[in-house]
Motif scaffolding. Structure first.
Motif, short mmCIF file in Angstrom:
data_model
loop_
_atom_site.label_atom_id
_atom_site.label_comp_id
_atom_site.label_asym_id
_atom_site.label_seq_id
_atom_site.Cartn_x
_atom_site.Cartn_y
_atom_site.Cartn_z
N TYR A 1 -0.11 1.14 7.21
CA TYR A 1 0.49 2.05 6.25
C TYR A 1 0.37 3.49 6.73
CZ TYR A 1 0.19 -1.92 3.05
OH TYR A 1 0.32 -3.16 2.48
N ALA A 2 1.37 4.28 6.41
CA ALA A 2 1.26 5.72 6.61
C ALA A 2 0.25 6.27 5.61
CB ALA A 2 2.62 6.38 6.41
N ASP A 3 -0.44 7.31 6.00
CA ASP A 3 -1.44 7.91 5.11
C ASP A 3 -0.82 8.34 3.78
OD1 ASP A 3 -3.36 9.57 7.73
OD2 ASP A 3 -3.44 7.52 6.95
N SER A 4 0.43 8.76 3.83
CA SER A 4 1.09 9.29 2.64
C SER A 4 1.36 8.22 1.58
CB SER A 4 2.40 9.98 3.02
OG SER A 4 3.26 9.06 3.68
N VAL A 5 1.29 6.94 1.96
CA VAL A 5 1.60 5.88 1.00
C VAL A 5 0.43 4.93 0.77
CG1 VAL A 5 4.03 6.00 1.70
CG2 VAL A 5 2.55 4.21 2.66
N LYS A 6 -0.64 5.11 1.49
CA LYS A 6 -1.81 4.21 1.31
C LYS A 6 -2.29 4.25 -0.13
CE LYS A 6 -3.78 4.11 5.96
NZ LYS A 6 -4.85 4.61 6.84
N GLY A 7 -2.57 3.05 -0.64
CA GLY A 7 -3.03 2.94 -2.01
C GLY A 7 -1.91 2.90 -3.03
N ARG A 8 -0.69 3.21 -2.60
CA ARG A 8 0.46 3.19 -3.53
C ARG A 8 1.49 2.12 -3.15
NH1 ARG A 8 3.82 7.44 -3.85
NH2 ARG A 8 3.49 8.09 -1.68
N PHE A 9 1.66 1.90 -1.86
CA PHE A 9 2.66 0.94 -1.38
C PHE A 9 1.96 -0.28 -0.82
CE2 PHE A 9 6.31 4.12 -0.24
CZ PHE A 9 6.21 4.67 -1.50
N THR A 10 2.60 -1.43 -0.96
CA THR A 10 2.07 -2.68 -0.41
C THR A 10 3.20 -3.44 0.28
OG1 THR A 10 0.42 -2.85 -2.17
CG2 THR A 10 0.87 -4.83 -0.88
N ILE A 11 2.96 -3.82 1.53
CA ILE A 11 3.94 -4.62 2.25
C ILE A 11 3.48 -6.07 2.25
CG2 ILE A 11 2.86 -4.23 4.53
CD1 ILE A 11 5.75 -4.14 5.68
N SER A 12 4.44 -6.97 2.10
CA SER A 12 4.12 -8.39 2.09
C SER A 12 5.33 -9.16 2.62
CB SER A 12 3.75 -8.87 0.68
OG SER A 12 4.85 -8.69 -0.21
N LYS A 13 5.12 -10.44 2.88
CA LYS A 13 6.25 -11.24 3.37
C LYS A 13 6.19 -12.65 2.80
CE LYS A 13 6.29 -11.91 7.74
NZ LYS A 13 6.17 -11.84 9.21
N ASP A 14 7.36 -13.23 2.70
CA ASP A 14 7.50 -14.62 2.27
C ASP A 14 8.31 -15.32 3.35
OD1 ASP A 14 8.23 -17.06 1.16
OD2 ASP A 14 8.42 -16.25 -0.86
N ASN A 15 7.61 -16.00 4.24
CA ASN A 15 8.31 -16.62 5.36
C ASN A 15 9.29 -17.70 4.90
OD1 ASN A 15 7.12 -15.01 7.27
ND2 ASN A 15 5.51 -16.47 7.78
N ALA A 16 8.96 -18.38 3.83
CA ALA A 16 9.86 -19.42 3.35
C ALA A 16 11.21 -18.85 2.93
CB ALA A 16 9.21 -20.16 2.17
N LYS A 17 11.19 -17.61 2.47
CA LYS A 17 12.43 -16.95 2.04
C LYS A 17 12.96 -15.99 3.09
CE LYS A 17 11.29 -17.21 -2.89
NZ LYS A 17 11.07 -16.46 -4.15
N ASN A 18 12.29 -15.91 4.23
CA ASN A 18 12.70 -14.97 5.28
C ASN A 18 12.86 -13.55 4.74
OD1 ASN A 18 12.74 -16.81 7.37
ND2 ASN A 18 14.88 -17.35 7.04
N THR A 19 11.91 -13.14 3.94
CA THR A 19 12.02 -11.84 3.29
C THR A 19 10.70 -11.08 3.39
OG1 THR A 19 13.65 -12.72 1.73
CG2 THR A 19 12.58 -10.65 1.13
N VAL A 20 10.82 -9.80 3.64
CA VAL A 20 9.68 -8.89 3.62
C VAL A 20 9.87 -7.92 2.46
CG1 VAL A 20 8.48 -7.07 4.89
CG2 VAL A 20 9.29 -9.10 6.10
N PHE A 21 8.79 -7.64 1.75
CA PHE A 21 8.86 -6.80 0.57
C PHE A 21 8.05 -5.52 0.76
CE2 PHE A 21 10.82 -10.06 -1.93
CZ PHE A 21 10.27 -11.26 -1.48
N LEU A 22 8.48 -4.48 0.07
CA LEU A 22 7.71 -3.25 0.00
C LEU A 22 7.59 -2.88 -1.47
CD1 LEU A 22 6.29 -1.01 1.66
CD2 LEU A 22 8.40 0.32 1.42
N GLN A 23 6.41 -3.12 -2.03
CA GLN A 23 6.15 -2.74 -3.41
C GLN A 23 5.69 -1.29 -3.44
OE1 GLN A 23 6.48 -4.57 -6.34
NE2 GLN A 23 6.01 -2.63 -7.35
N MET A 24 6.42 -0.47 -4.17
CA MET A 24 6.13 0.95 -4.22
C MET A 24 5.74 1.35 -5.63
SD MET A 24 9.21 2.38 -1.78
CE MET A 24 10.47 2.12 -3.01
#
Length: 130
Positions: A61-84
């Motif tokens: 994570y960039a310092d500017s978003v640490k603690g606020r943004f979360t990246i995750s992935k669902d390989n079964a759906k071939n999708t990566v998420f960014l929760q902001m």
């Protein structure tokens, strides 16, 4: 050819949340490292936001978003998420997801360098009002 499609952008008030999706880093999401970058209005530079290794173990994570943004992935759906969460006006930008071959070990330096990515989505606009 890997096609990436972002979605989930929009207009939100400061303090609100959005979840961005990046669909389709190849047939197997587990084969690609995926990063999120953003380009703020009037700026040419792409700023690294977050990245996740192909196996999902390592996240950056960039310092500017640490603690606020979360990246995750669902390989079964071939999708990566960014929760902001706790969005700020300075988060306003076009957000791009990008993918690169996941066969090499990842580091913060390699994941944060836009030039290392081979595939890019078209971008999705995120606007945070004050």
């Amino acid at each position: 050819q890997v096609q990436l499609v972002e979605s989930g952008g929009g207009l939100v008030q400061a303090g609100g949340s959005l979840r961005l999706s990046c669909a389709g880093p190849g047939r197997t999401t587990g084969s690609y490292d995926t990063g999120w970058f953003r380009q703020a209005p009037g700026k040419e530079r792409l700023e690294f936001v977050a990245g996740i290794s192909a196996n999902g173990v390592s996240r950056y994570y960039a310092d500017s978003v640490k603690g606020r943004f979360t990246i995750s992935k669902d390989n079964a759906k071939n999708t990566v998420f960014l929760q902001m969460n706790s969005l700020k006006p300075e988060d306003t930008a076009v957000y791009y997801c990008a993918a690169k071959d996941g066969m090499y070990p990842t580091t913060a330096q390699t994941m944060g360098a836009a030039r290392r990515y081979d595939y890019w989505g078209q971008g999705t606009q995120v606007t945070v009002s004050s």
